[in-house]
Design a protein around this motif. Sequence first.
Motif, PDB file in Angstrom:
ATOM      1  N   GLY A 192      30.604  20.682  17.653  1.00  0.00           N
ATOM      2  CA  GLY A 192      30.314  20.339  19.049  1.00  0.00           C
ATOM      3  C   GLY A 192      31.482  20.593  19.985  1.00  0.00           C
ATOM      4  O   GLY A 192      31.318  20.662  21.198  1.00  0.00           O
ATOM      5  N   GLU A 193      32.667  20.723  19.443  1.00  0.00           N
ATOM      6  CA  GLU A 193      33.866  20.909  20.281  1.00  0.00           C
ATOM      7  C   GLU A 193      34.083  22.363  20.684  1.00  0.00           C
ATOM      8  O   GLU A 193      34.968  22.654  21.478  1.00  0.00           O
ATOM      9  CB  GLU A 193      35.103  20.432  19.526  1.00  0.00           C
ATOM     10  CG  GLU A 193      35.068  18.967  19.112  1.00  0.00           C
ATOM     11  CD  GLU A 193      35.440  18.050  20.264  1.00  0.00           C
ATOM     12  OE1 GLU A 193      36.444  18.319  20.931  1.00  0.00           O
ATOM     13  OE2 GLU A 193      34.685  17.086  20.491  1.00  0.00           O
ATOM     14  N   TRP A 194      33.331  23.280  20.100  1.00  0.00           N
ATOM     15  CA  TRP A 194      33.538  24.700  20.412  1.00  0.00           C
ATOM     16  C   TRP A 194      32.844  25.052  21.731  1.00  0.00           C
ATOM     17  O   TRP A 194      31.688  24.697  21.927  1.00  0.00           O
ATOM     18  CB  TRP A 194      32.974  25.583  19.291  1.00  0.00           C
ATOM     19  CG  TRP A 194      33.818  25.605  18.050  1.00  0.00           C
ATOM     20  CD1 TRP A 194      33.888  24.633  17.099  1.00  0.00           C
ATOM     21  CD2 TRP A 194      34.698  26.658  17.624  1.00  0.00           C
ATOM     22  NE1 TRP A 194      34.761  25.013  16.106  1.00  0.00           N
ATOM     23  CE2 TRP A 194      35.272  26.253  16.401  1.00  0.00           C
ATOM     24  CE3 TRP A 194      35.060  27.900  18.155  1.00  0.00           C
ATOM     25  CZ2 TRP A 194      36.190  27.042  15.696  1.00  0.00           C
ATOM     26  CZ3 TRP A 194      35.972  28.688  17.454  1.00  0.00           C
ATOM     27  CH2 TRP A 194      36.526  28.260  16.246  1.00  0.00           C
ATOM     28  N   GLN A 241      50.018  32.412  18.387  1.00  0.00           N
ATOM     29  CA  GLN A 241      50.715  31.444  19.250  1.00  0.00           C
ATOM     30  C   GLN A 241      50.456  30.053  18.681  1.00  0.00           C
ATOM     31  O   GLN A 241      49.410  29.824  18.067  1.00  0.00           O
ATOM     32  CB  GLN A 241      50.194  31.497  20.690  1.00  0.00           C
ATOM     33  CG  GLN A 241      50.511  32.783  21.432  1.00  0.00           C
ATOM     34  CD  GLN A 241      51.995  33.008  21.698  1.00  0.00           C
ATOM     35  OE1 GLN A 241      52.806  32.077  21.600  1.00  0.00           O
ATOM     36  NE2 GLN A 241      52.366  34.237  22.027  1.00  0.00           N
ATOM     37  N   ASP A 242      51.386  29.121  18.933  1.00  0.00           N
ATOM     38  CA  ASP A 242      51.216  27.762  18.414  1.00  0.00           C
ATOM     39  C   ASP A 242      49.947  27.093  18.935  1.00  0.00           C
ATOM     40  O   ASP A 242      49.416  26.187  18.307  1.00  0.00           O
ATOM     41  CB  ASP A 242      52.424  26.883  18.791  1.00  0.00           C
ATOM     42  CG  ASP A 242      53.596  27.122  17.853  1.00  0.00           C
ATOM     43  OD1 ASP A 242      53.430  27.896  16.880  1.00  0.00           O
ATOM     44  OD2 ASP A 242      54.679  26.552  18.088  1.00  0.00           O
ATOM     45  N   ASP A 243      49.460  27.532  20.118  1.00  0.00           N
ATOM     46  CA  ASP A 243      48.256  26.891  20.658  1.00  0.00           C
ATOM     47  C   ASP A 243      46.990  27.710  20.357  1.00  0.00           C
ATOM     48  O   ASP A 243      46.002  27.620  21.073  1.00  0.00           O
ATOM     49  CB  ASP A 243      48.411  26.628  22.163  1.00  0.00           C
ATOM     50  CG  ASP A 243      48.504  27.917  22.965  1.00  0.00           C
ATOM     51  OD1 ASP A 243      48.559  29.004  22.355  1.00  0.00           O
ATOM     52  OD2 ASP A 243      48.518  27.838  24.210  1.00  0.00           O
ATOM     53  N   ASP A 244      47.035  28.495  19.297  1.00  0.00           N
ATOM     54  CA  ASP A 244      45.853  29.295  18.929  1.00  0.00           C
ATOM     55  C   ASP A 244      44.743  28.469  18.269  1.00  0.00           C
ATOM     56  O   ASP A 244      43.682  29.014  17.966  1.00  0.00           O
ATOM     57  CB  ASP A 244      46.257  30.426  17.968  1.00  0.00           C
ATOM     58  CG  ASP A 244      46.722  31.671  18.712  1.00  0.00           C
ATOM     59  OD1 ASP A 244      46.507  31.750  19.929  1.00  0.00           O
ATOM     60  OD2 ASP A 244      47.297  32.569  18.053  1.00  0.00           O
ATOM     61  N   ASN A 245      45.000  27.188  18.043  1.00  0.00           N
ATOM     62  CA  ASN A 245      43.973  26.295  17.477  1.00  0.00           C
ATOM     63  C   ASN A 245      43.507  26.695  16.083  1.00  0.00           C
ATOM     64  O   ASN A 245      42.332  26.557  15.758  1.00  0.00           O
ATOM     65  CB  ASN A 245      42.745  26.206  18.401  1.00  0.00           C
ATOM     66  CG  ASN A 245      43.066  25.497  19.686  1.00  0.00           C
ATOM     67  OD1 ASN A 245      43.868  24.557  19.694  1.00  0.00           O
ATOM     68  ND2 ASN A 245      42.475  25.948  20.776  1.00  0.00           N
ATOM     69  N   ASN A 302      37.799  25.998  18.721  1.00  0.00           N
ATOM     70  CA  ASN A 302      38.220  27.003  19.709  1.00  0.00           C
ATOM     71  C   ASN A 302      39.453  27.797  19.279  1.00  0.00           C
ATOM     72  O   ASN A 302      40.368  28.037  20.064  1.00  0.00           O
ATOM     73  CB  ASN A 302      38.450  26.361  21.083  1.00  0.00           C
ATOM     74  CG  ASN A 302      37.196  25.676  21.593  1.00  0.00           C
ATOM     75  OD1 ASN A 302      36.128  26.274  21.616  1.00  0.00           O
ATOM     76  ND2 ASN A 302      37.307  24.403  21.947  1.00  0.00           N
ATOM     77  N   GLU A 303      39.456  28.213  18.021  1.00  0.00           N
ATOM     78  CA  GLU A 303      40.530  29.096  17.554  1.00  0.00           C
ATOM     79  C   GLU A 303      40.492  30.399  18.354  1.00  0.00           C
ATOM     80  O   GLU A 303      39.426  30.902  18.701  1.00  0.00           O
ATOM     81  CB  GLU A 303      40.328  29.396  16.059  1.00  0.00           C
ATOM     82  CG  GLU A 303      41.402  30.319  15.501  1.00  0.00           C
ATOM     83  CD  GLU A 303      41.302  30.533  13.986  1.00  0.00           C
ATOM     84  OE1 GLU A 303      40.559  29.774  13.315  1.00  0.00           O
ATOM     85  OE2 GLU A 303      41.965  31.457  13.490  1.00  0.00           O
ATOM     86  N   LYS A 304      41.659  30.926  18.656  1.00  0.00           N
ATOM     87  CA  LYS A 304      41.728  32.140  19.477  1.00  0.00           C
ATOM     88  C   LYS A 304      42.861  33.046  19.028  1.00  0.00           C
ATOM     89  O   LYS A 304      43.726  32.638  18.244  1.00  0.00           O
ATOM     90  CB  LYS A 304      41.925  31.763  20.944  1.00  0.00           C
ATOM     91  CG  LYS A 304      43.282  31.130  21.229  1.00  0.00           C
ATOM     92  CD  LYS A 304      43.468  30.919  22.726  1.00  0.00           C
ATOM     93  CE  LYS A 304      44.723  30.108  23.041  1.00  0.00           C
ATOM     94  NZ  LYS A 304      45.982  30.777  22.692  1.00  0.00           N
TER      95      LYS A 304
END
Length: 469
Positions: free
Chosen positions: A97-99, A429-433, A438-440
């Motif tokens: 649900g978070e995506w 990047q560290d914020d790539d999840n 929401n991995e990017k």
Amino acid sequence: MASETIEAFIENNQFRFQDELFELLRIPSIGTDPAYVTDTRRAASWLHAKFKCIGLQTELIETCGQPLVFAQSPPVAGAPTVLIYGHYDVQPPDPLGEWTTPPFEPTIRDGNVYARGATDNKGQLLTHVFGVESYLQTKGKLPIQVKFLIEGEEESGGAGLKAFFRNEPLRAESAKEKLRADIAVISDCSQYASEKPAITHGLRGGVYFEVILTGPNRDLHSGYFGGSVSNPANALCSILGSIVDQGGRIQIPGFYDEVQELSNDEQVQLQKLDFSENQFRDEVGANELFGEKGYSTLQRRWCRPSFDIHGLTSGYQDAGAKTVLPALASAKFSFRLVPHQNPQKIKEAVVHWLEEKCPPGIQFEVNSSAGVAAFVLETNSKYMQAAAAAIQAGFGRRPVYIRSGGSIPVVSLFTNELQIDTLLLGWGQDDDNLHSPNEKFSLNDFQKGIKTSCHLLDELAVVFDVSQY
Ligand code: BES
Ligand code: MN
């Protein structure tokens, strides 16, 4: 051969590279979940076909687990060789649900592709596949020998890869012979920040546990029984709660025995990295940072051990109150380890701790992973210099040297079994999840990674003084 330069070829093919990345990202190769075993195998077949298509010799190596995908340029006896590793398995996508968009429907937003596996590790691993393809398409021949080893169980213990290294099942050519190389390369970590490419020269290791506590033979009414029978949920909280003290220090006897403080030089290197604690705090969304007293956030993340609970289950979870004394409680947790700590010794110390802290009336069952050792490499080797030059050419900036808190189990196999070092060149990047919703992965960095991979082949050829071969 075509006269197109490699750079032009990469630019002209960028949308095809993206399309192919999206094809692989659409395959839900959730290696940790048995329900996805067929999809996971489909990702292996996809890579196998891709290697064939770009002109490499390739095979699917069957193991007790997911197949390994092996590929190589035509072997030349004694030729200097780089071994490139990646993994095609991904973490489960939950909580779904978070995506913002579904995890296996890759979607572009703000120059990033969003999908499970985008950065970890499909996007990063494909930079080397497309790098080799671009090199072959424009120059006809690679400057050094290249081998690829792509596994499907990195996120779930790597049983198949370990068995392959033990030569199970027995094959004509041993794993060591097949993978013989001078240096390994892995792109499965991050840059230091946006526009700050990095070489990662150390990783933490780890040991992973699953524990199940049982007490009474059924769930009980806590009014009738509370206070007279041990409650497994209470016991689990008190055991796990006693592992770290209020200063963030792990209490298990002997845990820090092998841990070394950073040298002055290493501390200076860390301080030079211009790290903003406030920016980091805001990025993770916590109102305050916390960790072992006496250490900076970067030290805590990269150079100090840590303990984290990953999942807890017990009792009543649905709406409303229920005064139950549950019959069972379970948890998944792990320790991140630093250089010189021995995973086996830590495992024994943890099990001993569980035995000591387990209250009367509670039984426990514990399972743990084999464990991964941490490592740190010197930053001045000729290979590191070659990688730095390649990154400078591909990203337009010199890399900084960093360590990272994650673990890549195969590195210790390369060190111990193949006796080679590993260059960790992360494009993420560290914020790539990674492992989160929401991995990017940045499509710009995807392209720069492809360019860097080509330059790396040339730079390694210089290190090896290829004219001699
Ligand atoms: N790509 C990560 C490791 C990683 C993440 C390295 C960030 C550096 C920075 C890898 O796929 C991973 O998640 N590894 C697991 C290993 C574990 C399952 C043995 C990890 O670190 O939790
Ligand atoms: Mn990974």
